[in-house]
Design a protein around this motif. Structure first.
Motif, PDB file in Angstrom:
ATOM      1  N   ALA A  49       0.879  -1.173   0.000  1.00 32.44           N
ATOM      2  CA  ALA A  49       0.000   0.000   0.000  1.00 32.44           C
ATOM      3  C   ALA A  49       0.914   1.221   0.000  1.00 32.44           C
ATOM      4  N   ASP A  50       0.340   2.416  -0.011  1.00 28.53           N
ATOM      5  CA  ASP A  50       1.157   3.625   0.061  1.00 28.53           C
ATOM      6  C   ASP A  50       2.011   3.575   1.323  1.00 28.53           C
ATOM      7  N   ASN A  51       3.305   3.739   1.147  1.00 25.44           N
ATOM      8  CA  ASN A  51       4.260   3.749   2.259  1.00 25.44           C
ATOM      9  C   ASN A  51       4.276   2.461   3.088  1.00 25.44           C
ATOM     10  N   THR A  52       3.828   1.366   2.511  1.00 28.86           N
ATOM     11  CA  THR A  52       3.854   0.077   3.205  1.00 28.86           C
ATOM     12  C   THR A  52       4.475  -0.960   2.275  1.00 28.86           C
ATOM     13  N   PHE A  53       5.569  -1.539   2.725  1.00 30.67           N
ATOM     14  CA  PHE A  53       6.312  -2.499   1.918  1.00 30.67           C
ATOM     15  C   PHE A  53       6.558  -3.771   2.714  1.00 30.67           C
ATOM     16  N   TYR A  54       6.814  -4.838   1.985  1.00 30.34           N
ATOM     17  CA  TYR A  54       7.169  -6.120   2.592  1.00 30.34           C
ATOM     18  C   TYR A  54       8.386  -6.656   1.856  1.00 30.34           C
ATOM     19  N   THR A  55       9.424  -6.971   2.589  1.00 27.81           N
ATOM     20  CA  THR A  55      10.633  -7.564   2.023  1.00 27.81           C
ATOM     21  C   THR A  55      10.769  -8.973   2.573  1.00 27.81           C
ATOM     22  N   PRO A  56      10.464  -9.982   1.762  1.00 32.12           N
ATOM     23  CA  PRO A  56      10.627 -11.357   2.242  1.00 32.12           C
ATOM     24  C   PRO A  56      12.105 -11.649   2.516  1.00 32.12           C
ATOM     25  N   ASP A  57      12.358 -12.535   3.452  1.00 33.13           N
ATOM     26  CA  ASP A  57      13.744 -12.886   3.763  1.00 33.13           C
ATOM     27  C   ASP A  57      14.454 -13.481   2.551  1.00 33.13           C
ATOM     28  N   PHE A  58      13.758 -14.370   1.831  1.00 33.51           N
ATOM     29  CA  PHE A  58      14.371 -15.021   0.670  1.00 33.51           C
ATOM     30  C   PHE A  58      13.414 -15.045  -0.510  1.00 33.51           C
ATOM     31  N   ALA A  59      13.920 -14.680  -1.673  1.00 34.17           N
ATOM     32  CA  ALA A  59      13.226 -14.917  -2.939  1.00 34.17           C
ATOM     33  C   ALA A  59      13.849 -16.197  -3.491  1.00 34.17           C
ATOM     34  N   VAL A  60      13.008 -17.161  -3.857  1.00 34.16           N
ATOM     35  CA  VAL A  60      13.496 -18.483  -4.258  1.00 34.16           C
ATOM     36  C   VAL A  60      12.804 -18.918  -5.547  1.00 34.16           C
ATOM     37  N   MET A  61      13.589 -19.368  -6.524  1.00 36.56           N
ATOM     38  CA  MET A  61      13.020 -19.960  -7.725  1.00 36.56           C
ATOM     39  C   MET A  61      13.263 -21.464  -7.668  1.00 36.56           C
TER      40      MET A  61
END
Length: 115
Positions: A49-61
Protein backbone atom coordinates in the motif's frame (compact mmCIF):
# COMPACT_ATOMS: atom_id res chain seq x y z
CA UNK A 1 3.22 -6.60 22.27
CA UNK A 2 5.43 -6.65 25.31
CA UNK A 3 8.46 -4.40 24.57
CA UNK A 4 10.68 -6.83 26.48
CA UNK A 5 10.04 -9.41 23.73
CA UNK A 6 11.12 -7.07 20.93
CA UNK A 7 14.58 -7.46 19.48
CA UNK A 8 17.06 -4.76 20.40
CA UNK A 9 17.36 -3.87 16.74
CA UNK A 10 17.16 -5.46 13.34
CA UNK A 11 20.43 -6.34 11.71
CA UNK A 12 21.63 -4.12 8.89
CA UNK A 13 19.93 -4.71 5.55
CA UNK A 14 21.68 -7.65 3.93
CA UNK A 15 22.89 -9.20 7.21
CA UNK A 16 21.42 -12.56 8.18
CA UNK A 17 20.69 -13.77 11.68
CA UNK A 18 21.77 -17.33 12.66
CA UNK A 19 18.51 -18.97 11.59
CA UNK A 20 18.50 -17.16 8.23
CA UNK A 21 22.14 -18.15 7.67
CA UNK A 22 21.31 -21.79 8.40
CA UNK A 23 18.40 -21.61 5.96
CA UNK A 24 20.66 -20.03 3.31
CA UNK A 25 22.98 -23.02 3.69
CA UNK A 26 20.00 -25.32 3.18
CA UNK A 27 19.00 -23.39 0.04
CA UNK A 28 22.55 -23.73 -1.32
CA UNK A 29 22.39 -27.50 -0.79
CA UNK A 30 19.04 -27.59 -2.61
CA UNK A 31 20.54 -25.52 -5.43
CA UNK A 32 23.50 -27.91 -5.70
CA UNK A 33 21.04 -30.85 -5.81
CA UNK A 34 19.03 -29.17 -8.58
CA UNK A 35 15.85 -28.54 -6.56
CA UNK A 36 16.37 -24.75 -6.47
CA UNK A 37 17.54 -22.76 -9.50
CA UNK A 38 18.15 -19.43 -7.79
CA UNK A 39 17.71 -17.65 -4.47
CA UNK A 40 18.51 -14.25 -3.02
CA UNK A 41 18.40 -12.89 0.54
CA UNK A 42 16.17 -9.81 0.78
CA UNK A 43 16.06 -9.80 -3.02
CA UNK A 44 12.53 -8.41 -3.41
CA UNK A 45 10.68 -5.42 -1.99
CA UNK A 46 6.93 -5.63 -2.52
CA UNK A 47 4.60 -2.64 -2.24
CA UNK A 48 1.51 -3.50 -0.21
CA UNK A 49 0.00 0.00 0.00
CA UNK A 50 1.16 3.62 0.06
CA UNK A 51 4.26 3.75 2.26
CA UNK A 52 3.85 0.08 3.21
CA UNK A 53 6.31 -2.50 1.92
CA UNK A 54 7.17 -6.12 2.59
CA UNK A 55 10.63 -7.56 2.02
CA UNK A 56 10.63 -11.36 2.24
CA UNK A 57 13.74 -12.89 3.76
CA UNK A 58 14.37 -15.02 0.67
CA UNK A 59 13.23 -14.92 -2.94
CA UNK A 60 13.50 -18.48 -4.26
CA UNK A 61 13.02 -19.96 -7.73
CA UNK A 62 12.25 -23.66 -7.58
CA UNK A 63 13.52 -26.05 -10.29
CA UNK A 64 10.01 -25.95 -11.77
CA UNK A 65 10.31 -22.19 -12.32
CA UNK A 66 7.87 -21.40 -9.50
CA UNK A 67 8.82 -18.20 -7.67
CA UNK A 68 8.45 -18.26 -3.91
CA UNK A 69 8.92 -15.83 -1.04
CA UNK A 70 10.28 -17.46 2.10
CA UNK A 71 9.99 -15.77 5.49
CA UNK A 72 12.22 -17.30 8.18
CA UNK A 73 10.73 -16.79 11.63
CA UNK A 74 11.43 -17.83 15.16
CA UNK A 75 8.58 -15.70 16.46
CA UNK A 76 5.68 -13.99 14.64
CA UNK A 77 4.49 -10.46 15.36
CA UNK A 78 0.95 -9.56 14.32
CA UNK A 79 2.34 -7.00 11.86
CA UNK A 80 4.56 -9.55 10.10
CA UNK A 81 1.73 -12.07 9.79
CA UNK A 82 -0.60 -9.44 8.30
CA UNK A 83 2.02 -8.32 5.78
CA UNK A 84 2.70 -11.82 4.44
CA UNK A 85 -1.05 -12.50 4.14
CA UNK A 86 -1.62 -9.24 2.24
CA UNK A 87 1.38 -9.94 -0.02
CA UNK A 88 0.00 -13.42 -0.78
CA UNK A 89 -3.27 -11.83 -1.93
CA UNK A 90 -1.56 -9.22 -4.12
CA UNK A 91 1.31 -11.09 -5.79
CA UNK A 92 1.49 -14.27 -7.91
CA UNK A 93 4.21 -15.91 -5.82
CA UNK A 94 3.96 -18.74 -3.32
CA UNK A 95 4.50 -17.34 0.17
CA UNK A 96 5.77 -19.61 2.93
CA UNK A 97 7.00 -19.18 6.47
CA UNK A 98 9.95 -21.29 7.55
CA UNK A 99 10.64 -22.19 11.17
CA UNK A 100 13.59 -24.20 12.44
CA UNK A 101 12.60 -27.40 14.22
CA UNK A 102 14.52 -28.30 17.38
CA UNK A 103 17.15 -31.04 17.05
CA UNK A 104 15.30 -33.10 19.67
CA UNK A 105 12.39 -33.25 17.18
CA UNK A 106 14.69 -34.29 14.34
CA UNK A 107 15.71 -30.83 13.13
CA UNK A 108 14.87 -29.52 9.70
CA UNK A 109 12.27 -26.93 8.87
CA UNK A 110 8.54 -26.52 9.43
CA UNK A 111 6.75 -24.85 6.52
CA UNK A 112 3.53 -22.81 6.73
CA UNK A 113 1.96 -21.97 3.36
CA UNK A 114 0.18 -18.61 2.93
CA UNK A 115 -0.73 -18.99 -0.75
Amino acid sequence: MNPALQALGRLKVGDMNKTEAAYATDLELKKFAGHVLWWRFEGLKLRLADNTFYTPDFAVMQATGLMECHEVKGFWTDDARVKIKVAAELYPFRFVAIKALPKKLGGGWAVEDFS
